[in-house]
Design a protein around this motif. Structure first.
Motif, PDB file in Angstrom:
ATOM      1  N   LEU A  65       0.863  -1.178   0.000  1.00  0.00           N
ATOM      2  CA  LEU A  65       0.000   0.000   0.000  1.00  0.00           C
ATOM      3  C   LEU A  65       0.897   1.224   0.000  1.00  0.00           C
ATOM      4  N   SER A  66       0.630   2.160  -0.886  1.00  0.00           N
ATOM      5  CA  SER A  66       1.405   3.388  -0.939  1.00  0.00           C
ATOM      6  C   SER A  66       0.464   4.495  -1.378  1.00  0.00           C
ATOM      7  N   THR A  67      -0.115   5.181  -0.423  1.00  0.00           N
ATOM      8  CA  THR A  67      -1.150   6.172  -0.707  1.00  0.00           C
ATOM      9  C   THR A  67      -0.748   7.536  -0.167  1.00  0.00           C
ATOM     10  N   THR A  68      -0.968   8.551  -0.958  1.00  0.00           N
ATOM     11  CA  THR A  68      -0.648   9.912  -0.523  1.00  0.00           C
ATOM     12  C   THR A  68      -1.430  10.296   0.722  1.00  0.00           C
ATOM     13  N   HIS A  69      -2.710   9.939   0.734  1.00  0.00           N
ATOM     14  CA  HIS A  69      -3.584  10.422   1.803  1.00  0.00           C
ATOM     15  C   HIS A  69      -3.842   9.399   2.909  1.00  0.00           C
ATOM     16  N   GLY A  70      -3.258   8.204   2.793  1.00  0.00           N
ATOM     17  CA  GLY A  70      -3.479   7.203   3.823  1.00  0.00           C
ATOM     18  C   GLY A  70      -3.168   7.677   5.237  1.00  0.00           C
ATOM     19  N   PRO A  71      -2.054   8.395   5.438  1.00  0.00           N
ATOM     20  CA  PRO A  71      -1.702   8.826   6.798  1.00  0.00           C
ATOM     21  C   PRO A  71      -2.048  10.277   7.121  1.00  0.00           C
ATOM     22  N   GLU A  72      -2.973  10.895   6.356  1.00  0.00           N
ATOM     23  CA  GLU A  72      -3.288  12.296   6.684  1.00  0.00           C
ATOM     24  C   GLU A  72      -3.821  12.379   8.111  1.00  0.00           C
ATOM     25  N   THR A  73      -3.566  13.515   8.747  1.00  0.00           N
ATOM     26  CA  THR A  73      -3.741  13.599  10.195  1.00  0.00           C
ATOM     27  C   THR A  73      -5.197  13.605  10.645  1.00  0.00           C
ATOM     28  N   ALA A  74      -6.105  14.116   9.818  1.00  0.00           N
ATOM     29  CA  ALA A  74      -7.503  14.215  10.255  1.00  0.00           C
ATOM     30  C   ALA A  74      -8.080  12.838  10.564  1.00  0.00           C
ATOM     31  N   SER A  75      -7.928  11.901   9.631  1.00  0.00           N
ATOM     32  CA  SER A  75      -8.529  10.583   9.824  1.00  0.00           C
ATOM     33  C   SER A  75      -7.829   9.793  10.924  1.00  0.00           C
ATOM     34  N   LEU A  76      -6.518   9.933  11.029  1.00  0.00           N
ATOM     35  CA  LEU A  76      -5.810   9.219  12.098  1.00  0.00           C
ATOM     36  C   LEU A  76      -6.206   9.761  13.467  1.00  0.00           C
ATOM     37  N   ALA A  77      -6.390  11.055  13.564  1.00  0.00           N
ATOM     38  CA  ALA A  77      -6.858  11.633  14.823  1.00  0.00           C
ATOM     39  C   ALA A  77      -8.279  11.172  15.134  1.00  0.00           C
ATOM     40  N   ALA A  78      -9.117  11.105  14.101  1.00  0.00           N
ATOM     41  CA  ALA A  78     -10.478  10.608  14.288  1.00  0.00           C
ATOM     42  C   ALA A  78     -10.446   9.169  14.789  1.00  0.00           C
ATOM     43  N   PHE A  79      -9.581   8.351  14.181  1.00  0.00           N
ATOM     44  CA  PHE A  79      -9.471   6.958  14.594  1.00  0.00           C
ATOM     45  C   PHE A  79      -9.071   6.833  16.056  1.00  0.00           C
ATOM     46  N   ARG A  80      -8.101   7.614  16.487  1.00  0.00           N
ATOM     47  CA  ARG A  80      -7.663   7.535  17.875  1.00  0.00           C
ATOM     48  C   ARG A  80      -8.782   7.945  18.831  1.00  0.00           C
ATOM     49  N   ALA A  81      -9.589   8.926  18.427  1.00  0.00           N
ATOM     50  CA  ALA A  81     -10.726   9.323  19.253  1.00  0.00           C
ATOM     51  C   ALA A  81     -11.783   8.222  19.302  1.00  0.00           C
ATOM     52  N   VAL A  82     -11.983   7.540  18.173  1.00  0.00           N
ATOM     53  CA  VAL A  82     -12.917   6.406  18.148  1.00  0.00           C
ATOM     54  C   VAL A  82     -12.430   5.310  19.085  1.00  0.00           C
ATOM     55  N   VAL A  83     -11.141   5.003  19.041  1.00  0.00           N
ATOM     56  CA  VAL A  83     -10.583   3.974  19.921  1.00  0.00           C
ATOM     57  C   VAL A  83     -10.807   4.343  21.377  1.00  0.00           C
ATOM     58  N   ARG A  84     -10.593   5.621  21.729  1.00  0.00           N
ATOM     59  CA  ARG A  84     -10.816   6.046  23.112  1.00  0.00           C
ATOM     60  C   ARG A  84     -12.261   5.829  23.526  1.00  0.00           C
ATOM     61  N   GLU A  85     -13.199   6.150  22.652  1.00  0.00           N
ATOM     62  CA  GLU A  85     -14.611   5.976  22.978  1.00  0.00           C
ATOM     63  C   GLU A  85     -14.947   4.495  23.168  1.00  0.00           C
ATOM     64  N   TYR A  86     -14.390   3.646  22.330  1.00  0.00           N
ATOM     65  CA  TYR A  86     -14.645   2.212  22.466  1.00  0.00           C
ATOM     66  C   TYR A  86     -13.953   1.640  23.702  1.00  0.00           C
ATOM     67  N   THR A  87     -12.846   2.237  24.102  1.00  0.00           N
ATOM     68  CA  THR A  87     -12.102   1.753  25.259  1.00  0.00           C
ATOM     69  C   THR A  87     -12.745   2.197  26.568  1.00  0.00           C
ATOM     70  N   THR A  88     -13.241   3.425  26.589  1.00  0.00           N
ATOM     71  CA  THR A  88     -13.786   3.980  27.835  1.00  0.00           C
ATOM     72  C   THR A  88     -15.298   3.818  27.959  1.00  0.00           C
ATOM     73  N   GLY A  89     -15.974   3.669  26.843  1.00  0.00           N
ATOM     74  CA  GLY A  89     -17.423   3.503  26.865  1.00  0.00           C
ATOM     75  C   GLY A  89     -17.818   2.146  26.333  1.00  0.00           C
ATOM     76  N   ASP A  90     -19.067   2.018  25.922  1.00  0.00           N
ATOM     77  CA  ASP A  90     -19.541   0.746  25.368  1.00  0.00           C
ATOM     78  C   ASP A  90     -20.536   1.031  24.247  1.00  0.00           C
ATOM     79  N   PRO A  91     -20.052   1.622  23.138  1.00  0.00           N
ATOM     80  CA  PRO A  91     -20.973   1.983  22.055  1.00  0.00           C
ATOM     81  C   PRO A  91     -21.666   0.790  21.410  1.00  0.00           C
ATOM     82  N   ILE A  92     -20.999  -0.365  21.373  1.00  0.00           N
ATOM     83  CA  ILE A  92     -21.639  -1.528  20.764  1.00  0.00           C
ATOM     84  C   ILE A  92     -22.862  -1.945  21.570  1.00  0.00           C
ATOM     85  N   ALA A  93     -22.768  -1.893  22.884  1.00  0.00           N
ATOM     86  CA  ALA A  93     -23.927  -2.230  23.718  1.00  0.00           C
ATOM     87  C   ALA A  93     -25.076  -1.270  23.454  1.00  0.00           C
ATOM     88  N   ARG A  94     -24.765   0.014  23.234  1.00  0.00           N
ATOM     89  CA  ARG A  94     -25.829   0.994  22.981  1.00  0.00           C
ATOM     90  C   ARG A  94     -26.494   0.747  21.632  1.00  0.00           C
TER      91      ARG A  94
END
Length: 451
Positions: A296-325
């Motif tokens: 994989l070699s993509t110009t936009h694969g590591p752009e910061t917006a989506s990676l920051a979004a992903f880390r925030a999603v991980v925090r929500e899944y780690t600290t909360g329980d969105p799947i249960a909701r």
């Protein structure tokens, strides 16, 4: 409740959306950038063009508001405009979005992913699911020295030739026998494929909305792959962050060689991933003596917006329980709609089925056969009553109020549905042509005339 005959009157105006849709057809082939989002997937002249969303609700260009299901083709599990994600993205992009060298954010996001998915040793990010699945196939072919790929008889894996060439929409793709199929929950069918000739990879979703693996099936797939030297690839586009944050491989306890992720990773921000065992992933790196794989070699694969979004999603899944909701909302919705259908005596024709976090509705005609016409009628009546969706896939943002409003809309829609069943057709009730399969050979039966 209003008298039954009052339920059949049109309630919403789509004038502005229809104008915008007509203009979209002039500049975008198909009128949408994703076939599943196309106007042919909705009742004619009732395909809302959206302008904003918040939580589980969206608004269209005509000012109509809806409780939305499907949630961005299953990409939004925390709700539209989820504040912690937006805040994380805002902080990240204030320092720049794309650079000529890796950022620390890439390392942190990769570590977050690997902490979440114990079955993976390495990960590489991209922008859409097809990038990841096609890279996985390429890697499997390089690792095994084989060409043929065995795919499960499931709806969708990639926009690339190796998969689309197996669908009805194969125009422009050279004929190839390099992709073969096997049946889900049928180890014998996979065994036949693997014994017929060398196979590089076996690709499947471990589970789907309507299909859970039978006891021993996934382990049997793993064992057959090992016996025949094929790599096992799990497509976790839907199951990841919806079955479990760690994917179906954790739920069912079977480790694939490679896995492909996307959709809900960024709560709507574009991000996908290829993950897997180090011995294979390193073939795309700088620590191998073998011929390297263009992984994989993509110009936009590591752009910061989506990676920051992903880390925030991980925090929500780690600290909360969105799947249960989302599962709680799904159970309430399924129970409510199925009870209505049973009360009206149409339970065999209108059903909500599937995993609570990934529900679909089934629409059958008077003969009990799946029907696009009856599906379109149901969609039409729901749209008129403020419910938007090709499915009943929930998010963690769906509230009790959202579910109650949806169930109330389904009750009124079910009255119309019952009338159609009683008269034997949708004639006089459905406005326009029925929806059509997204992947079909010709534009008919929903061909759009030029302006």
């Amino acid at each position: 409740m209003p008298r039954e005959e009052e339920q059949f009157a049109r309630q919403r105006d789509f004038t502005r959306s229809n104008e915008l849709q007509a203009r979209l057809h002039e500049v975008v082939p198909g009128g949408a950038h994703t076939y599943a989002r196309g106007p042919d997937q909705y009742p004619e002249r009732m395909a809302p063009v959206l302008v904003r969303g918040k939580g589980a609700r969206v608004w269209d260009a005509d000012g109509n508001d809806y409780v939305e299901y499907g949630m961005g083709l299953r990409a939004v599990t925390l709700g539209h405009a989820f504040e912690p994600v937006l805040e994380a993205v805002g902080r990240a992009i204030a320092d720049g979005v794309g650079f000529s060298r890796p950022t620390e954010l890439e390392l942190l996001a990769a570590q977050d992913f690997l902490d979440l998915v114990p079955g993976a040793d390495m990960v590489k990010f991209a922008k859409n699911g097809s990038d990841a699945t096609t890279a996985a196939v390429r890697l499997a072919r390089a690792a095994t020295g084989r060409t043929t790929v065995a795919i499960c008889d499931q709806p969708f894996f990639s926009v690339d030739d190796w998969f689309i060439g197996t669908t009805a929409m194969d125009s422009g793709i050279p004929h190839s026998a390099a992709t073969v199929t096997f049946r889900y929950n049928d180890l014998a069918s996979l065994r036949i494929v693997l014994e017929a000739g060398p196979v590089a990879a076996v690709v499947l979703e471990a589970a789907t909305a309507l299909a859970e693996p039978e006891p021993g099936f996934l382990q049997g797939v793993r064992d057959l792959c090992d016996q025949h030297g094929a790599l096992l690839i799990f497509d976790e586009m839907i199951t990841g962050f919806r079955w479990s944050a760690s994917g179906a491989q954790t739920v069912y306890g079977v480790r694939p060689d490679l896995s492909c992720w996307g959709k809900a990773m960024g709560n709507g921000f574009p991000l996908s991933a290829l993950a897997g065992k180090r011995e294979f992933m390193e073939l795309g790196g700088l620590r191998t003596d073998r011929a390297r794989v263009f992984l994989l070699s993509t110009t936009h694969g590591p752009e910061t917006a989506s990676l920051a979004a992903f880390r925030a999603v991980v925090r929500e899944y780690t600290t909360g329980d969105p799947i249960a909701r989302m599962e709680r909302a799904g159970r309430r919705l399924a129970d409510g709609v199925n009870a209505i259908a049973a009360d009206f005596g149409i339970g065999a024709h209108l059903q909500v089925l599937g995993r609570p976090s990934c529900l679909i509705f089934v629409t059958r005609d008077p003969a009990g056969q799946p029907s696009q016409s009856f599906r379109t009628l149901f969609l039409q009546e729901l749209l008129d009553r403020g419910v938007l969706g090709q499915s009943f896939v929930t998010s963690a943002a769906h509230t009790d109020t959202d579910i109650a409003e949806t169930v109330a809309a389904c009750r009124e829609a079910a009255l119309v549905y019952r009338k159609a069943l009683q008269q034997g057709s949708v004639d006089g009730l459905l406005q326009g042509r029925p929806v059509a399969p997204a992947l079909r050979r010709y534009a008919a039966p929903r061909r759009v005339e030029s302006r």
